[in-house]
Design a protein around this motif. Structure first.
Motif, PDB file in Angstrom:
ATOM      1  N   LYS A  92     -12.152  16.273 -47.402  1.00  0.00           N
ATOM      2  CA  LYS A  92     -13.445  16.506 -46.762  1.00  0.00           C
ATOM      3  C   LYS A  92     -14.484  16.814 -47.835  1.00  0.00           C
ATOM      4  O   LYS A  92     -14.138  17.268 -48.936  1.00  0.00           O
ATOM      5  CB  LYS A  92     -13.359  17.689 -45.783  1.00  0.00           C
ATOM      6  CG  LYS A  92     -12.415  17.478 -44.625  1.00  0.00           C
ATOM      7  CD  LYS A  92     -12.277  18.762 -43.805  1.00  0.00           C
ATOM      8  CE  LYS A  92     -11.259  18.593 -42.689  1.00  0.00           C
ATOM      9  NZ  LYS A  92     -11.003  19.874 -41.976  1.00  0.00           N
ATOM     10  N   VAL A  93     -15.749  16.573 -47.487  1.00  0.00           N
ATOM     11  CA  VAL A  93     -16.830  16.860 -48.420  1.00  0.00           C
ATOM     12  C   VAL A  93     -17.906  17.678 -47.715  1.00  0.00           C
ATOM     13  O   VAL A  93     -18.355  17.343 -46.620  1.00  0.00           O
ATOM     14  CB  VAL A  93     -17.459  15.570 -48.981  1.00  0.00           C
ATOM     15  CG1 VAL A  93     -18.529  15.912 -50.019  1.00  0.00           C
ATOM     16  CG2 VAL A  93     -16.397  14.670 -49.607  1.00  0.00           C
ATOM     17  N   LEU A  94     -18.284  18.769 -48.351  1.00  0.00           N
ATOM     18  CA  LEU A  94     -19.335  19.643 -47.864  1.00  0.00           C
ATOM     19  C   LEU A  94     -20.515  19.591 -48.823  1.00  0.00           C
ATOM     20  O   LEU A  94     -20.334  19.605 -50.041  1.00  0.00           O
ATOM     21  CB  LEU A  94     -18.812  21.090 -47.772  1.00  0.00           C
ATOM     22  CG  LEU A  94     -19.860  22.213 -47.683  1.00  0.00           C
ATOM     23  CD1 LEU A  94     -20.525  22.217 -46.315  1.00  0.00           C
ATOM     24  CD2 LEU A  94     -19.207  23.567 -47.984  1.00  0.00           C
ATOM     25  N   GLY A  95     -21.716  19.519 -48.275  1.00  0.00           N
ATOM     26  CA  GLY A  95     -22.912  19.592 -49.097  1.00  0.00           C
ATOM     27  C   GLY A  95     -23.753  20.790 -48.710  1.00  0.00           C
ATOM     28  O   GLY A  95     -24.073  20.983 -47.530  1.00  0.00           O
ATOM     29  N   ILE A  96     -24.096  21.641 -49.686  1.00  0.00           N
ATOM     30  CA  ILE A  96     -24.972  22.783 -49.420  1.00  0.00           C
ATOM     31  C   ILE A  96     -26.247  22.596 -50.243  1.00  0.00           C
ATOM     32  O   ILE A  96     -26.212  22.676 -51.477  1.00  0.00           O
ATOM     33  CB  ILE A  96     -24.293  24.119 -49.788  1.00  0.00           C
ATOM     34  CG1 ILE A  96     -22.955  24.256 -49.052  1.00  0.00           C
ATOM     35  CG2 ILE A  96     -25.209  25.282 -49.448  1.00  0.00           C
ATOM     36  CD1 ILE A  96     -22.251  25.574 -49.333  1.00  0.00           C
ATOM     37  N   PRO A  97     -27.364  22.316 -49.592  1.00  0.00           N
ATOM     38  CA  PRO A  97     -28.604  22.055 -50.327  1.00  0.00           C
ATOM     39  C   PRO A  97     -29.248  23.329 -50.865  1.00  0.00           C
ATOM     40  O   PRO A  97     -29.096  24.420 -50.284  1.00  0.00           O
ATOM     41  CB  PRO A  97     -29.492  21.371 -49.281  1.00  0.00           C
ATOM     42  CG  PRO A  97     -28.991  21.879 -47.978  1.00  0.00           C
ATOM     43  CD  PRO A  97     -27.515  22.110 -48.132  1.00  0.00           C
ATOM     44  N   TYR A  98     -29.960  23.166 -51.961  1.00  0.00           N
ATOM     45  CA  TYR A  98     -30.749  24.253 -52.531  1.00  0.00           C
ATOM     46  C   TYR A  98     -32.189  24.152 -52.049  1.00  0.00           C
ATOM     47  O   TYR A  98     -32.648  23.090 -51.639  1.00  0.00           O
ATOM     48  CB  TYR A  98     -30.722  24.183 -54.065  1.00  0.00           C
ATOM     49  CG  TYR A  98     -29.369  24.377 -54.674  1.00  0.00           C
ATOM     50  CD1 TYR A  98     -28.829  25.650 -54.851  1.00  0.00           C
ATOM     51  CD2 TYR A  98     -28.624  23.280 -55.108  1.00  0.00           C
ATOM     52  CE1 TYR A  98     -27.582  25.827 -55.412  1.00  0.00           C
ATOM     53  CE2 TYR A  98     -27.372  23.448 -55.677  1.00  0.00           C
ATOM     54  CZ  TYR A  98     -26.855  24.729 -55.832  1.00  0.00           C
ATOM     55  OH  TYR A  98     -25.620  24.894 -56.390  1.00  0.00           O
ATOM     56  N   LYS A  99     -32.892  25.251 -52.106  1.00  0.00           N
ATOM     57  CA  LYS A  99     -34.311  25.230 -51.785  1.00  0.00           C
ATOM     58  C   LYS A  99     -35.041  24.275 -52.721  1.00  0.00           C
ATOM     59  O   LYS A  99     -34.756  24.237 -53.924  1.00  0.00           O
ATOM     60  CB  LYS A  99     -34.910  26.631 -51.922  1.00  0.00           C
ATOM     61  CG  LYS A  99     -34.596  27.560 -50.772  1.00  0.00           C
ATOM     62  CD  LYS A  99     -35.331  28.884 -50.915  1.00  0.00           C
ATOM     63  CE  LYS A  99     -35.067  29.784 -49.714  1.00  0.00           C
ATOM     64  NZ  LYS A  99     -35.763  31.092 -49.852  1.00  0.00           N
ATOM     65  N   GLN A 100     -35.975  23.524 -52.163  1.00  0.00           N
ATOM     66  CA  GLN A 100     -36.724  22.570 -52.965  1.00  0.00           C
ATOM     67  C   GLN A 100     -37.828  23.297 -53.731  1.00  0.00           C
ATOM     68  O   GLN A 100     -38.481  24.211 -53.220  1.00  0.00           O
ATOM     69  CB  GLN A 100     -37.334  21.475 -52.072  1.00  0.00           C
ATOM     70  CG  GLN A 100     -37.969  20.335 -52.848  1.00  0.00           C
ATOM     71  CD  GLN A 100     -38.404  19.203 -51.929  1.00  0.00           C
ATOM     72  OE1 GLN A 100     -38.154  19.248 -50.720  1.00  0.00           O
ATOM     73  NE2 GLN A 100     -39.040  18.199 -52.491  1.00  0.00           N
ATOM     74  N   GLY A 101     -38.028  22.860 -54.983  1.00  0.00           N
ATOM     75  CA  GLY A 101     -39.076  23.445 -55.802  1.00  0.00           C
ATOM     76  C   GLY A 101     -40.417  22.804 -55.524  1.00  0.00           C
ATOM     77  O   GLY A 101     -40.654  22.234 -54.458  1.00  0.00           O
ATOM     78  N   GLU A 102     -41.295  22.862 -56.508  1.00  0.00           N
ATOM     79  CA  GLU A 102     -42.646  22.340 -56.336  1.00  0.00           C
ATOM     80  C   GLU A 102     -42.725  20.826 -56.473  1.00  0.00           C
ATOM     81  O   GLU A 102     -43.713  20.215 -56.097  1.00  0.00           O
ATOM     82  CB  GLU A 102     -43.581  23.005 -57.349  1.00  0.00           C
ATOM     83  CG  GLU A 102     -43.704  24.527 -57.141  1.00  0.00           C
ATOM     84  CD  GLU A 102     -44.605  25.178 -58.161  1.00  0.00           C
ATOM     85  OE1 GLU A 102     -45.051  24.462 -59.090  1.00  0.00           O
ATOM     86  OE2 GLU A 102     -44.868  26.387 -58.046  1.00  0.00           O
ATOM     87  N   ASP A 103     -41.682  20.215 -57.060  1.00  0.00           N
ATOM     88  CA  ASP A 103     -41.686  18.761 -57.205  1.00  0.00           C
ATOM     89  C   ASP A 103     -40.810  18.131 -56.121  1.00  0.00           C
ATOM     90  O   ASP A 103     -40.378  18.793 -55.188  1.00  0.00           O
ATOM     91  CB  ASP A 103     -41.231  18.326 -58.601  1.00  0.00           C
ATOM     92  CG  ASP A 103     -39.872  18.915 -58.966  1.00  0.00           C
ATOM     93  OD1 ASP A 103     -39.096  19.245 -58.042  1.00  0.00           O
ATOM     94  OD2 ASP A 103     -39.574  19.041 -60.170  1.00  0.00           O
ATOM     95  N   ARG A 105     -37.837  16.733 -56.466  1.00  0.00           N
ATOM     96  CA  ARG A 105     -36.398  16.743 -56.710  1.00  0.00           C
ATOM     97  C   ARG A 105     -35.663  17.576 -55.662  1.00  0.00           C
ATOM     98  O   ARG A 105     -36.144  18.624 -55.238  1.00  0.00           O
ATOM     99  CB  ARG A 105     -36.093  17.266 -58.108  1.00  0.00           C
ATOM    100  CG  ARG A 105     -36.603  16.372 -59.231  1.00  0.00           C
ATOM    101  CD  ARG A 105     -36.288  16.947 -60.599  1.00  0.00           C
ATOM    102  NE  ARG A 105     -36.931  18.252 -60.769  1.00  0.00           N
ATOM    103  CZ  ARG A 105     -36.714  19.059 -61.806  1.00  0.00           C
ATOM    104  NH1 ARG A 105     -35.873  18.692 -62.751  1.00  0.00           N
ATOM    105  NH2 ARG A 105     -37.342  20.218 -61.899  1.00  0.00           N
ATOM    106  N   ARG A 106     -34.489  17.077 -55.268  1.00  0.00           N
ATOM    107  CA  ARG A 106     -33.667  17.771 -54.279  1.00  0.00           C
ATOM    108  C   ARG A 106     -32.250  17.953 -54.843  1.00  0.00           C
ATOM    109  O   ARG A 106     -31.572  16.967 -55.132  1.00  0.00           O
ATOM    110  CB  ARG A 106     -33.609  16.979 -52.974  1.00  0.00           C
ATOM    111  CG  ARG A 106     -34.972  16.844 -52.282  1.00  0.00           C
ATOM    112  CD  ARG A 106     -34.858  15.992 -51.037  1.00  0.00           C
ATOM    113  NE  ARG A 106     -36.143  15.828 -50.356  1.00  0.00           N
ATOM    114  CZ  ARG A 106     -36.643  16.670 -49.471  1.00  0.00           C
ATOM    115  NH1 ARG A 106     -35.945  17.744 -49.148  1.00  0.00           N
ATOM    116  NH2 ARG A 106     -37.814  16.451 -48.907  1.00  0.00           N
ATOM    117  N   PHE A 107     -31.827  19.179 -54.970  1.00  0.00           N
ATOM    118  CA  PHE A 107     -30.521  19.476 -55.547  1.00  0.00           C
ATOM    119  C   PHE A 107     -29.559  19.946 -54.446  1.00  0.00           C
ATOM    120  O   PHE A 107     -29.945  20.677 -53.535  1.00  0.00           O
ATOM    121  CB  PHE A 107     -30.634  20.554 -56.619  1.00  0.00           C
ATOM    122  CG  PHE A 107     -31.460  20.145 -57.808  1.00  0.00           C
ATOM    123  CD1 PHE A 107     -30.886  19.442 -58.855  1.00  0.00           C
ATOM    124  CD2 PHE A 107     -32.811  20.445 -57.866  1.00  0.00           C
ATOM    125  CE1 PHE A 107     -31.646  19.053 -59.951  1.00  0.00           C
ATOM    126  CE2 PHE A 107     -33.576  20.063 -58.957  1.00  0.00           C
ATOM    127  CZ  PHE A 107     -32.998  19.362 -60.005  1.00  0.00           C
TER     128      PHE A 107
END
Length: 262
Positions: A92-103, A105-107
């Motif tokens: 299985k694969v889980l993705g936990i997104p980080y808060k987006q900065g001012e640009d 980019r999405r981590f």
């Protein structure tokens, strides 16, 4: 000898500054000598807050099962909120997104969890042998989760990378004349890479992730869709990836064998 120690300290101080103090010594003692002419260094620092933080009050100790069959008690984070999870054949694969900065980019941090408690070696073999494996096995839809547990962990790791790189076929920099394209000088014909030292650090907790790395060189598979709740309990060795999703660039990749072995 005094100069060599001085240069080593300068490089290590630079690495410590660039990684916000996480990596204090990228060059070990004795790695710089009288024959050293150049030192190439690079550093990467990442600190991301989860888009949805975990509640620390809900973090509880549970068993984490090691590859040798034993287990250790580890603090696990949990949540009842929908999660980015996909189930594939044997993992299985889980993705936990980080808060987006001012640009733009999405981590995101991705957890690749084998179904079998001893399934990490087989999963790693797939990752290393199948082109585009990581990109072809990412979750894109939030689903209801049942039992959901992620361990807190902290990892610090360092190694000398020359043998690994040579084994992968990168031999030119380690032979005389292999750096002529990088060094515009007659001396370049006599220069070669003697050593490559790499160190990395990563910490994952309820708030998010802090990570750093520094180096110095002396088949697409369809997800199994389900309307039922998906359990995701990372209580055994797994692979993790921190990826920038707009460009598909992987910043960090590693595996957790024991969350306590930091």
């Amino acid at each position: 000898m005094v100069k060599a120690v001085e240069v080593t300290n300068v490089v290590n101080s630079w690495a410590e500054k660039e990684t916000n103090g996480l990596i204090k010594e990228v060059l070990p003692s004795g790695s710089v000598g009288s024959s050293t002419r150049l030192i190439f260094t690079n550093a990467l620092y990442f600190k991301g807050a989860w888009n949805e933080k975990f509640e620390a009050s809900k973090t509880k100790d549970h068993d984490f099962y090691l590859l040798n069959g034993t287990s250790v008690q580890v603090p696990f984070m949990t949540s009842k909120k929908k999660q980015l999870v996909s189930a594939f054949d044997s993992f299985k694969v889980l993705g936990i997104p980080y808060k987006q900065g001012e640009d733009k980019r999405r981590f995101t941090m991705y957890f690749f969890l084998p179904d079998a408690k001893d399934g990490l070696p087989a999963l790693m073999e797939k990752v290393s042998s199948e082109s585009g494996f990581l990109d072809h096995h990412l979750p894109y839809q939030e689903v209801e989760v049942g039992d959901f547990q992620i361990p807190k962990f902290k990892i610090s790791f360092g190694f000398e990378a020359s043998k690994v790189l040579k084994g992968l076929g990168l031999v030119l920099p380690f032979s005389g004349g292999g750096l002529t394209e990088m060094v515009d000088s007659p001396v370049g014909h006599n220069l070669y890479v003697s050593s490559i030292f790499h160190k990395s650090f990563i910490e994952v907790n309820e708030e998010g992730t802090e990570a750093a790395a520094a180096s110095a060189a002396v088949i697409q598979q369809r997800a199994l869709m389900s309307m039922d709740k998906i359990n995701f309990v990372a209580d055994h060795p797994f692979l993790f990836v921190i990826r920038e999703d707009m460009t598909s660039v992987v910043l960090f990749i590693g595996h957790v064998l024991n969350p306590l072995a930091g």
